[in-house]
Design a protein around this motif. Structure first.
Motif, PDB file in Angstrom:
ATOM      1  N   LEU A  73       0.818  -1.206   0.000  1.00 55.53           N
ATOM      2  CA  LEU A  73       0.000   0.000   0.000  1.00 55.53           C
ATOM      3  C   LEU A  73       0.856   1.262   0.000  1.00 55.53           C
ATOM      4  CD1 LEU A  73      -2.665  -1.257   2.528  1.00 55.53           C
ATOM      5  CD2 LEU A  73      -3.102  -0.591   0.163  1.00 55.53           C
ATOM      6  N   ALA A  74       1.916   1.281   0.805  1.00 51.33           N
ATOM      7  CA  ALA A  74       2.743   2.477   0.902  1.00 51.33           C
ATOM      8  C   ALA A  74       3.507   2.747  -0.380  1.00 51.33           C
ATOM      9  CB  ALA A  74       3.716   2.348   2.072  1.00 51.33           C
ATOM     10  N   SER A  75       3.887   1.685  -1.076  1.00 53.04           N
ATOM     11  CA  SER A  75       4.708   1.846  -2.269  1.00 53.04           C
ATOM     12  C   SER A  75       3.890   2.029  -3.530  1.00 53.04           C
ATOM     13  CB  SER A  75       5.626   0.627  -2.445  1.00 53.04           C
ATOM     14  OG  SER A  75       6.435   0.444  -1.313  1.00 53.04           O
ATOM     15  N   SER A  76       2.590   1.821  -3.458  1.00 52.27           N
ATOM     16  CA  SER A  76       1.787   1.854  -4.676  1.00 52.27           C
ATOM     17  C   SER A  76       1.157   3.210  -4.936  1.00 52.27           C
ATOM     18  CB  SER A  76       0.673   0.807  -4.597  1.00 52.27           C
ATOM     19  OG  SER A  76      -0.218   1.113  -3.544  1.00 52.27           O
ATOM     20  N   VAL A  77       1.313   4.180  -4.023  1.00 50.69           N
ATOM     21  CA  VAL A  77       0.711   5.487  -4.219  1.00 50.69           C
ATOM     22  C   VAL A  77       1.325   6.164  -5.437  1.00 50.69           C
ATOM     23  CG1 VAL A  77       0.348   7.765  -3.225  1.00 50.69           C
ATOM     24  CG2 VAL A  77       0.222   5.739  -1.781  1.00 50.69           C
ATOM     25  N   GLY A  78       0.504   6.488  -6.411  1.00 45.19           N
ATOM     26  CA  GLY A  78       0.972   7.135  -7.626  1.00 45.19           C
ATOM     27  C   GLY A  78       1.643   6.201  -8.598  1.00 45.19           C
ATOM     28  N   GLN A  79       1.674   4.893  -8.334  1.00 41.78           N
ATOM     29  CA  GLN A  79       2.308   3.960  -9.239  1.00 41.78           C
ATOM     30  C   GLN A  79       1.252   3.152  -9.972  1.00 41.78           C
ATOM     31  OE1 GLN A  79       5.470   1.631  -7.607  1.00 41.78           O
ATOM     32  NE2 GLN A  79       6.227   3.264  -6.312  1.00 41.78           N
ATOM     33  N   ARG A  80       1.651   2.584 -11.077  1.00 43.58           N
ATOM     34  CA  ARG A  80       0.711   1.858 -11.890  1.00 43.58           C
ATOM     35  C   ARG A  80       0.567   0.415 -11.402  1.00 43.58           C
ATOM     36  NH1 ARG A  80       1.362   3.524 -18.069  1.00 43.58           N
ATOM     37  NH2 ARG A  80      -0.836   3.051 -17.936  1.00 43.58           N
ATOM     38  N   ALA A  81      -0.488  -0.249 -11.868  1.00 38.12           N
ATOM     39  CA  ALA A  81      -0.826  -1.584 -11.347  1.00 38.12           C
ATOM     40  C   ALA A  81       0.313  -2.574 -11.560  1.00 38.12           C
ATOM     41  CB  ALA A  81      -2.098  -2.086 -12.026  1.00 38.12           C
ATOM     42  N   ARG A  82       1.008  -2.471 -12.689  1.00 34.74           N
ATOM     43  CA  ARG A  82       2.107  -3.409 -12.949  1.00 34.74           C
ATOM     44  C   ARG A  82       3.190  -3.272 -11.888  1.00 34.74           C
ATOM     45  NH1 ARG A  82       5.079  -6.270 -16.775  1.00 34.74           N
ATOM     46  NH2 ARG A  82       7.328  -5.911 -16.643  1.00 34.74           N
ATOM     47  N   ALA A  85       2.018  -4.781  -8.588  1.00 33.18           N
ATOM     48  CA  ALA A  85       2.113  -6.241  -8.613  1.00 33.18           C
ATOM     49  C   ALA A  85       3.568  -6.690  -8.470  1.00 33.18           C
ATOM     50  CB  ALA A  85       1.518  -6.774  -9.913  1.00 33.18           C
ATOM     51  N   GLU A  86       4.491  -5.936  -9.062  1.00 36.66           N
ATOM     52  CA  GLU A  86       5.909  -6.271  -8.924  1.00 36.66           C
ATOM     53  C   GLU A  86       6.363  -6.182  -7.475  1.00 36.66           C
ATOM     54  OE1 GLU A  86       8.371  -3.977 -11.471  1.00 36.66           O
ATOM     55  OE2 GLU A  86       7.941  -5.179 -13.247  1.00 36.66           O
ATOM     56  N   LEU A  87       5.851  -5.184  -6.752  1.00 31.83           N
ATOM     57  CA  LEU A  87       6.226  -5.055  -5.349  1.00 31.83           C
ATOM     58  C   LEU A  87       5.771  -6.274  -4.545  1.00 31.83           C
ATOM     59  CD1 LEU A  87       5.317  -1.303  -4.847  1.00 31.83           C
ATOM     60  CD2 LEU A  87       7.601  -2.277  -4.697  1.00 31.83           C
ATOM     61  N   VAL A  88       4.542  -6.701  -4.779  1.00 27.80           N
ATOM     62  CA  VAL A  88       4.031  -7.887  -4.082  1.00 27.80           C
ATOM     63  C   VAL A  88       4.884  -9.102  -4.411  1.00 27.80           C
ATOM     64  CG1 VAL A  88       2.056  -9.420  -3.814  1.00 27.80           C
ATOM     65  CG2 VAL A  88       1.694  -6.953  -4.078  1.00 27.80           C
ATOM     66  N   LEU A  89       5.139  -9.304  -5.682  1.00 25.82           N
ATOM     67  CA  LEU A  89       5.939 -10.460  -6.099  1.00 25.82           C
ATOM     68  C   LEU A  89       7.362 -10.367  -5.570  1.00 25.82           C
ATOM     69  CD1 LEU A  89       5.989 -13.052  -7.734  1.00 25.82           C
ATOM     70  CD2 LEU A  89       6.590 -11.708  -9.758  1.00 25.82           C
ATOM     71  N   GLY A  90       7.919  -9.150  -5.542  1.00 22.46           N
ATOM     72  CA  GLY A  90       9.278  -8.982  -5.039  1.00 22.46           C
ATOM     73  C   GLY A  90       9.410  -9.365  -3.584  1.00 22.46           C
ATOM     74  N   VAL A 122      16.678 -14.220  -9.231  1.00 18.32           N
ATOM     75  CA  VAL A 122      15.326 -14.743  -9.441  1.00 18.32           C
ATOM     76  C   VAL A 122      14.394 -13.631  -9.904  1.00 18.32           C
ATOM     77  CG1 VAL A 122      13.324 -15.765  -8.312  1.00 18.32           C
ATOM     78  CG2 VAL A 122      15.612 -16.636  -7.821  1.00 18.32           C
ATOM     79  N   ALA A 123      14.515 -12.449  -9.279  1.00 19.52           N
ATOM     80  CA  ALA A 123      13.679 -11.318  -9.681  1.00 19.52           C
ATOM     81  C   ALA A 123      13.953 -10.928 -11.127  1.00 19.52           C
ATOM     82  CB  ALA A 123      13.929 -10.133  -8.754  1.00 19.52           C
ATOM     83  N   ALA A 124      15.238 -10.939 -11.522  1.00 14.68           N
ATOM     84  CA  ALA A 124      15.577 -10.613 -12.908  1.00 14.68           C
ATOM     85  C   ALA A 124      15.066 -11.684 -13.861  1.00 14.68           C
ATOM     86  CB  ALA A 124      17.091 -10.452 -13.043  1.00 14.68           C
ATOM     87  N   ALA A 125      15.106 -12.951 -13.421  1.00 15.58           N
ATOM     88  CA  ALA A 125      14.678 -14.045 -14.294  1.00 15.58           C
ATOM     89  C   ALA A 125      13.195 -13.969 -14.630  1.00 15.58           C
ATOM     90  CB  ALA A 125      14.989 -15.388 -13.626  1.00 15.58           C
ATOM     91  N   VAL A 126      12.377 -13.459 -13.712  1.00 19.15           N
ATOM     92  CA  VAL A 126      10.941 -13.360 -13.984  1.00 19.15           C
ATOM     93  C   VAL A 126      10.587 -12.059 -14.701  1.00 19.15           C
ATOM     94  CG1 VAL A 126      10.389 -14.803 -12.003  1.00 19.15           C
ATOM     95  CG2 VAL A 126      10.422 -12.321 -11.729  1.00 19.15           C
ATOM     96  N   GLY A 127      11.614 -11.290 -15.072  1.00 20.24           N
ATOM     97  CA  GLY A 127      11.369 -10.078 -15.854  1.00 20.24           C
ATOM     98  C   GLY A 127      10.976  -8.881 -15.036  1.00 20.24           C
ATOM     99  N   GLY A 128      11.357  -8.835 -13.791  1.00 18.20           N
ATOM    100  CA  GLY A 128      10.963  -7.728 -12.931  1.00 18.20           C
ATOM    101  C   GLY A 128      11.771  -6.476 -13.179  1.00 18.20           C
ATOM    102  N   GLY A 129      11.164  -5.334 -12.878  1.00 21.01           N
ATOM    103  CA  GLY A 129      11.847  -4.063 -12.955  1.00 21.01           C
ATOM    104  C   GLY A 129      12.509  -3.729 -11.642  1.00 21.01           C
ATOM    105  N   THR A 130      12.880  -2.461 -11.486  1.00 22.34           N
ATOM    106  CA  THR A 130      13.585  -2.024 -10.287  1.00 22.34           C
ATOM    107  C   THR A 130      12.792  -2.260  -9.002  1.00 22.34           C
ATOM    108  OG1 THR A 130      14.776  -0.354 -11.569  1.00 22.34           O
ATOM    109  CG2 THR A 130      14.706  -0.059  -9.178  1.00 22.34           C
ATOM    110  N   LEU A 132      10.631  -4.587  -8.203  1.00 25.48           N
ATOM    111  CA  LEU A 132      10.653  -6.002  -7.851  1.00 25.48           C
ATOM    112  C   LEU A 132      12.026  -6.405  -7.325  1.00 25.48           C
ATOM    113  CD1 LEU A 132       9.026  -8.887  -9.818  1.00 25.48           C
ATOM    114  CD2 LEU A 132      11.331  -9.158  -8.941  1.00 25.48           C
ATOM    115  N   VAL A 133      13.084  -5.960  -7.996  1.00 23.52           N
ATOM    116  CA  VAL A 133      14.441  -6.328  -7.585  1.00 23.52           C
ATOM    117  C   VAL A 133      14.750  -5.796  -6.192  1.00 23.52           C
ATOM    118  CG1 VAL A 133      16.883  -5.988  -8.094  1.00 23.52           C
ATOM    119  CG2 VAL A 133      15.300  -6.534  -9.943  1.00 23.52           C
ATOM    120  N   VAL A 134      14.422  -4.514  -5.954  1.00 24.49           N
ATOM    121  CA  VAL A 134      14.723  -3.897  -4.662  1.00 24.49           C
ATOM    122  C   VAL A 134      13.955  -4.585  -3.540  1.00 24.49           C
ATOM    123  CG1 VAL A 134      14.481  -1.784  -3.306  1.00 24.49           C
ATOM    124  CG2 VAL A 134      15.344  -1.675  -5.656  1.00 24.49           C
TER     125      VAL A 134
END
Length: 397
Positions: A73-82, A85-90, A122-130, A132-134
């Motif tokens: 919730l804190a990281s999704s303010v002003g960010q897009r759905a993709r 979702a990356e934050l959750v998966l990360g 692993v994060a890079a292998a699933v195609g995640g952006g910054t 997800l990696v962080v």
């Protein structure tokens, strides 16, 4: 200094301190109001995530569930759905990798390093952006350093998924933030910066003060970040409102910001070109007709009007009228006599007016036609020949 003078000085200092205190309190209250929605979301998300993981699923200490919900919730303010979702998966990937490594080889300095390396891979292998990696790396470090494995392997991985899912549900269905409020908070600083910059440029032109115009140019360049945030917030708000039925009624007013944001970014670039040419004209001691600073000031008024009309959700008719007055005023420069740099300023005023009209919803072909009519060139195939040196002004685009 006399006693009366000392008293007046003390009174002035105290008045200034009271003013600062009031403005600071207002700013603090505004920040509290701005963060209230997120606080409610995070509190509800953490409580629901703990309840589901602990009382429904039966986990004894599912602290990663509320953590994951709050991060989402804190990281999704002003960010897009993709990105959300990356934050959750990360978070889930980091916890899963950390659990696996600690379960197999224990904990220690080199194990922590290995956990981070594997989580990022692993994060890079699933195609995640910054994001997800962080989040993957930081969650893995948290598992490897601050917690000990309890229960079955990978249970904390599922805790993180539960928390992330709860965060998404809270964000989109239960307590969605008002996307119109979010995008307006991003738009206002951008539009204020452009309006203030244009007014400062107009004042510098009128006083032939190149330093003041240079200071305005520096502020307009700094405003690039505000406009980038505005464009991002508009895109994110448009996407978020589609997933939040409770906010569908905001789509009409929101569309003004979403459709206008790109054109205002173009306008900012044209205003910076205009400002640089004003500096050149002043440095070259080129004659600047009085109508030009008036035109630029009217342009600043139009931007300020746009901010207020958008905030009310009103049709920006006053903005259009003021912008076209700016174009008409700039056209007088050819009758008064204008040099090379002045001609460029006229062209940039007209181009910026076209961008503003497009931001208010005027169609692509209609906007330049309205500008030509305002300047008095409606129906003419070519621009009138200007007095003074320099190439002919270009058509507004």
């Amino acid at each position: 200094m006399t006693d009366a003078g000392s008293q007046r000085g003390l009174a002035a200092v105290l008045a200034e301190l009271r003013g600062r205190s009031r403005s600071g309190a207002r700013a603090g209250w505004a920040r509290v109001r701005g963060g209230f929605g997120l606080a409610m979301q995070a509190g509800a998300g953490a409580g629901i995530a703990w309840y589901l993981a602990h009382d429904v699923i039966g986990r004894q200490s599912p602290f990663f569930a509320p953590i994951s919900a709050v991060i989402t919730l804190a990281s999704s303010v002003g960010q897009r759905a993709r990105r959300t979702a990356e934050l959750v998966l990360g978070v889930a990937i980091g916890i899963g990798v950390g659990d696996a490594i600690i379960e197999l080889i224990g904990s220690g300095p080199w194990q922590i390093g290995l956990v981070v390396v594997l989580a990022i891979l692993v994060a890079a292998a699933v195609g995640g952006g910054t994001p997800l990696v962080v989040q993957s790396a930081s969650s893995a470090v948290l598992v490897a350093t601050l917690t000990s494995a309890t229960g079955l392997p990978y249970t904390r991985f599922f805790d993180a998924l539960v928390g992330g899912a709860v965060g998404l549900v809270v964000m989109t269905l239960l307590l969605p933030l008002n996307p119109l409020t979010v995008v307006r908070r991003s738009a206002d600083p951008a539009l204020e910066a452009m309006a203030e910059g244009l007014h400062a440029v107009a004042q510098g032109m009128e006083q032939a003060d190149a330093d003041e115009v240079r200071a305005a140019l520096a502020r307009l360049r700094a405003a690039e970040g505000n406009f980038a945030a505005f464009v991002q917030a508009a895109a994110a708000a448009s996407e978020n409102v589609a997933f939040a039925p409770a906010r569908w009624r905001s789509r009409g007013a929101l569309s003004q910001y979403v459709e206008g944001a790109p054109h205002l970014t173009y306008a900012l670039r044209n205003v910076r070109v205009l400002t640089r040419r004003v500096i050149t004209a002043i440095d070259d001691e080129e004659r600047i007709p009085r109508c030009l600073p008036t035109s630029v000031a009217l342009l600043g008024d139009a931007v300020d009007l746009l901010r207020h009309e958008w905030a009310r959700g009103a049709e920006p008719e006053a903005t259009r009228e003021r912008a076209l007055r700016a174009a008409a005023e700039s056209g007088k420069a050819y009758d008064d006599g204008v040099g090379f740099s002045g001609g460029v300023v006229v062209a940039q005023v007209r181009t910026t007016v076209t961008d503003l009209l497009r931001a208010t919803g005027i169609e692509y072909a209609e906007a330049p036609r309205l500008v030509r009519r305002a300047v008095g060139w409606h129906g003419r195939g070519r621009m009138p020949r200007r007095r003074g040196p320099g190439p002919p002004a270009r058509e507004a685009s």
